[in-house]
Design a protein around this motif. Sequence first.
Motif, short mmCIF file in Angstrom:
data_model
loop_
_atom_site.label_atom_id
_atom_site.label_comp_id
_atom_site.label_asym_id
_atom_site.label_seq_id
_atom_site.Cartn_x
_atom_site.Cartn_y
_atom_site.Cartn_z
N SER A 160 6.29 81.29 11.55
CA SER A 160 6.46 80.16 12.48
C SER A 160 7.12 79.01 11.73
N VAL A 161 8.17 78.48 12.32
CA VAL A 161 8.85 77.33 11.71
C VAL A 161 8.14 76.06 12.18
N ALA A 162 7.28 75.53 11.33
CA ALA A 162 6.50 74.35 11.69
C ALA A 162 7.36 73.08 11.64
N THR A 163 8.11 72.94 10.56
CA THR A 163 9.08 71.83 10.39
C THR A 163 10.26 72.38 9.60
N GLN A 164 11.23 71.54 9.31
CA GLN A 164 12.37 72.00 8.52
C GLN A 164 11.98 72.24 7.06
N TYR A 165 10.78 71.79 6.68
CA TYR A 165 10.35 71.95 5.30
C TYR A 165 9.24 72.99 5.11
N VAL A 166 8.55 73.34 6.18
CA VAL A 166 7.41 74.25 6.06
C VAL A 166 7.46 75.34 7.13
N MET A 167 7.28 76.58 6.68
CA MET A 167 7.18 77.73 7.57
C MET A 167 5.85 78.44 7.30
N LEU A 168 5.17 78.84 8.36
CA LEU A 168 3.87 79.49 8.23
C LEU A 168 4.02 81.00 8.28
N SER A 169 3.25 81.68 7.45
CA SER A 169 3.31 83.14 7.37
C SER A 169 2.07 83.78 8.00
N PHE A 170 2.30 84.84 8.79
CA PHE A 170 1.23 85.60 9.44
C PHE A 170 1.45 87.09 9.18
#
Length: 225
Positions: A160-170
Amino acid sequence: MRGLLLSTVFVFFISGLFAQTDSSAPIALTDTDALAQQTENTMTPAQSEAAAKQAQLDMAFKPHDPKRDPNLNPFINKKINPDSNRFINPASNYNMNPLKENSLNPTQNASINPMINLQLNPQSNDVLNPVIMKGLRPSTETWKGLFLFNDSNQLFGYISVATQYVMLSFDNSGTWNGYYVKAGDNMYNYFTLFGVWTGMFLCYDSQSGYNLFDKNGKWTHIYVK
């Protein structure tokens, strides 16, 4: 004559009995159908909801599927394969290698370390936390994101692309298992849920996604689309 009369009465009695049995059959059938219909009506909402969620996920997945589009498959499209294209391989391109370039290494650069820069840490920044922001979960009907694939081109997880700086992994069951923090124009470092750098990192494949490298800078054959 008496015997004939008894025979006639017996025939009428048997005929009446069969008629009664036949007339009750449609009633039993109707009751059974009604019960089946009632059960179907009870299950339909749940089934419909599950079908709708699956349809939504399938729709989101299709444009990212390397089995449908060979251009997305690094084992077919050599331009996005780091073993074939040295420009996207951190072993030869140090501009995307946190093991060689200190500015990309969170142990050397505090601004990209979520243990220090808490704005990048989902445990401290609610906007990045899928426990709080439900729209970041892959199970959400309106979810849109990226997909992880293994070396067999099988679905391996979700991003999931939370912001342009952080992506969440599942993982592939939808369980949150870490996050990626942007360190440069072409790469992200991978952290555990507690903000510890795993040593692993993503590098842009120059076309349509990312390749995942281990802490030794070797391609894991896992990729993102």
